[in-house]
Design a protein around this motif. Structure first.
Motif, mmCIF file in Angstrom:
data_model
loop_
_atom_site.group_PDB
_atom_site.id
_atom_site.type_symbol
_atom_site.label_atom_id
_atom_site.label_comp_id
_atom_site.label_asym_id
_atom_site.label_seq_id
_atom_site.Cartn_x
_atom_site.Cartn_y
_atom_site.Cartn_z
ATOM 1 N N MET A 126 75.327 27.285 -52.473
ATOM 2 C CA MET A 126 74.245 27.082 -51.543
ATOM 3 C C MET A 126 74.205 25.620 -51.132
ATOM 4 O O MET A 126 74.132 24.747 -51.973
ATOM 5 N N SER A 127 74.260 25.414 -49.858
ATOM 6 C CA SER A 127 74.178 24.041 -49.375
ATOM 7 C C SER A 127 72.772 23.772 -48.849
ATOM 8 O O SER A 127 72.145 24.637 -48.244
ATOM 9 N N ALA A 128 72.311 22.584 -49.104
ATOM 10 C CA ALA A 128 70.973 22.205 -48.644
ATOM 11 C C ALA A 128 71.012 21.923 -47.146
ATOM 12 O O ALA A 128 72.018 21.460 -46.602
ATOM 13 N N ALA A 129 69.909 22.217 -46.491
ATOM 14 C CA ALA A 129 69.811 21.929 -45.055
ATOM 15 C C ALA A 129 69.808 20.421 -44.854
ATOM 16 O O ALA A 129 69.221 19.674 -45.644
ATOM 17 N N PRO A 130 70.484 19.936 -43.815
ATOM 18 C CA PRO A 130 70.509 18.492 -43.576
ATOM 19 C C PRO A 130 69.106 17.958 -43.285
ATOM 20 O O PRO A 130 68.305 18.611 -42.625
ATOM 21 N N VAL A 131 68.844 16.776 -43.811
ATOM 22 C CA VAL A 131 67.547 16.148 -43.606
ATOM 23 C C VAL A 131 67.525 15.502 -42.221
ATOM 24 O O VAL A 131 68.456 14.785 -41.848
ATOM 25 N N GLN A 132 66.489 15.768 -41.466
ATOM 26 C CA GLN A 132 66.359 15.195 -40.140
ATOM 27 C C GLN A 132 65.927 13.743 -40.267
ATOM 28 O O GLN A 132 64.943 13.437 -40.940
ATOM 29 N N VAL A 133 66.663 12.850 -39.645
ATOM 30 C CA VAL A 133 66.325 11.435 -39.659
ATOM 31 C C VAL A 133 65.378 11.171 -38.506
ATOM 32 O O VAL A 133 65.643 11.554 -37.369
ATOM 33 N N GLU A 134 64.260 10.527 -38.813
ATOM 34 C CA GLU A 134 63.275 10.220 -37.787
ATOM 35 C C GLU A 134 63.229 8.716 -37.562
ATOM 36 O O GLU A 134 63.566 7.928 -38.452
ATOM 37 N N TYR A 135 62.772 8.339 -36.376
ATOM 38 C CA TYR A 135 62.718 6.933 -35.998
ATOM 39 C C TYR A 135 61.392 6.583 -35.345
ATOM 40 O O TYR A 135 60.731 7.425 -34.744
ATOM 41 N N LEU A 136 61.048 5.308 -35.455
ATOM 42 C CA LEU A 136 60.047 4.682 -34.600
ATOM 43 C C LEU A 136 60.840 3.826 -33.626
ATOM 44 O O LEU A 136 61.971 3.424 -33.919
ATOM 45 N N TYR A 137 60.280 3.520 -32.480
ATOM 46 C CA TYR A 137 61.009 2.787 -31.449
ATOM 47 C C TYR A 137 60.250 1.540 -31.037
ATOM 48 O O TYR A 137 59.026 1.540 -30.970
ATOM 49 N N GLY A 138 61.001 0.481 -30.768
ATOM 50 C CA GLY A 138 60.430 -0.762 -30.278
ATOM 51 C C GLY A 138 61.271 -1.265 -29.121
ATOM 52 O O GLY A 138 62.313 -0.689 -28.790
ATOM 53 N N ILE A 139 60.829 -2.355 -28.512
ATOM 54 C CA ILE A 139 61.559 -2.944 -27.393
ATOM 55 C C ILE A 139 61.974 -4.353 -27.772
ATOM 56 O O ILE A 139 61.138 -5.185 -28.140
ATOM 57 N N ASP A 140 63.271 -4.624 -27.695
ATOM 58 C CA ASP A 140 63.797 -5.967 -27.940
ATOM 59 C C ASP A 140 63.973 -6.621 -26.578
ATOM 60 O O ASP A 140 64.827 -6.237 -25.802
ATOM 61 N N SER A 141 63.126 -7.596 -26.312
ATOM 62 C CA SER A 141 63.222 -8.318 -25.042
ATOM 63 C C SER A 141 63.507 -9.774 -25.351
ATOM 64 O O SER A 141 62.674 -10.643 -25.164
ATOM 65 N N SER A 142 64.704 -10.021 -25.862
ATOM 66 C CA SER A 142 65.098 -11.370 -26.252
ATOM 67 C C SER A 142 64.986 -12.311 -25.073
ATOM 68 O O SER A 142 65.472 -12.032 -23.980
ATOM 69 N N VAL A 143 64.335 -13.424 -25.306
ATOM 70 C CA VAL A 143 64.131 -14.411 -24.260
ATOM 71 C C VAL A 143 64.760 -15.717 -24.727
ATOM 72 O O VAL A 143 64.537 -16.149 -25.850
ATOM 73 N N ALA A 144 65.548 -16.319 -23.873
ATOM 74 C CA ALA A 144 66.165 -17.599 -24.193
ATOM 75 C C ALA A 144 65.790 -18.606 -23.119
ATOM 76 O O ALA A 144 65.525 -18.245 -21.980
ATOM 77 N N ASP A 145 65.749 -19.855 -23.503
ATOM 78 C CA ASP A 145 65.443 -20.901 -22.538
ATOM 79 C C ASP A 145 66.586 -21.102 -21.549
ATOM 80 O O ASP A 145 66.376 -21.585 -20.449
ATOM 81 N N ASP A 146 67.765 -20.746 -21.940
ATOM 82 C CA ASP A 146 68.936 -20.931 -21.100
ATOM 83 C C ASP A 146 69.293 -19.601 -20.434
ATOM 84 O O ASP A 146 69.573 -18.610 -21.109
ATOM 85 N N SER A 147 69.268 -19.556 -19.121
ATOM 86 C CA SER A 147 69.490 -18.307 -18.399
ATOM 87 C C SER A 147 70.914 -17.770 -18.572
ATOM 88 O O SER A 147 71.170 -16.619 -18.265
ATOM 89 N N ARG A 148 71.830 -18.573 -19.085
ATOM 90 C CA ARG A 148 73.187 -18.074 -19.315
ATOM 91 C C ARG A 148 73.224 -17.027 -20.415
ATOM 92 O O ARG A 148 74.165 -16.252 -20.506
ATOM 93 N N PHE A 149 72.207 -17.014 -21.275
ATOM 94 C CA PHE A 149 72.190 -16.102 -22.408
ATOM 95 C C PHE A 149 71.186 -14.968 -22.221
ATOM 96 O O PHE A 149 70.770 -14.348 -23.181
ATOM 97 N N TYR A 150 70.808 -14.674 -20.996
ATOM 98 C CA TYR A 150 69.849 -13.608 -20.717
ATOM 99 C C TYR A 150 70.437 -12.254 -21.080
ATOM 100 O O TYR A 150 71.578 -11.949 -20.765
ATOM 101 N N GLU A 151 69.648 -11.455 -21.763
ATOM 102 C CA GLU A 151 70.014 -10.078 -22.055
ATOM 103 C C GLU A 151 68.866 -9.193 -21.611
ATOM 104 O O GLU A 151 67.712 -9.486 -21.915
#
Length: 135
Positions: free
Chosen positions: A1-26
């Motif tokens: 008997m194999s166990a049912a796979p456990v469902q992985v749950e997540y919370l979500y956030g927003i990464d809005s990295s800000v840099a002073d130098d516009s060359r490194f904008y993401e």
């Protein structure tokens, strides 16, 4: 008997990295935080830093509102504002150079515009043009 796979749950956030130098904008991106434990009062999750520390949120509030702000995190931290479902990010639209050029021509002093209007329209056009060539 194999166990049912456990469902992985997540919370979500927003990464809005800000840099002073516009060359490194993401552009902003959605970050997933794996939920490690749920109790009647809290949801525990793994933060996305190098130490793999654990954070928690009020379960009743996030399940009622769908999102929650953390008072213990800085505004720059991706887990400052957490969501139950992945949030939709607004993507900036590319400016239309033809429209900006026409607006610049219409604001020219020889066509009834003022110097200040023309200078502002020219700056918008040049800014859009340089952003398009660097992308």
């Amino acid at each position: 008997m194999s166990a049912a796979p456990v469902q992985v749950e997540y919370l979500y956030g927003i990464d809005s990295s800000v840099a002073d130098d516009s060359r490194f904008y993401e552009p902003s991106r959605v970050v997933k935080f794996r939920i490690t434990k749920k109790t009647p009062k809290r949801i525990y999750y793994v933060r996305c830093d190098d130490r793999q520390t654990t954070g928690f949120v009020d379960r009743q509030r996030i399940e009622a509102d769908g999102e929650i702000y953390s008072r213990t995190r800085g505004w720059w931290s991706p887990d400052f504002h957490l969501y139950l479902n992945p949030p939709e990010l607004e993507q900036a639209t590319k400016p239309d150079l033809g429209q900006l050029k026409a607006a610049m021509a219409a604001a020219h002093p020889d066509r009834g515009g003022t110097d200040a209007e023309f200078i502002a329209a020219h700056a918008r056009y040049e800014n859009a043009r340089t952003q398009e060539t660097s992308a």
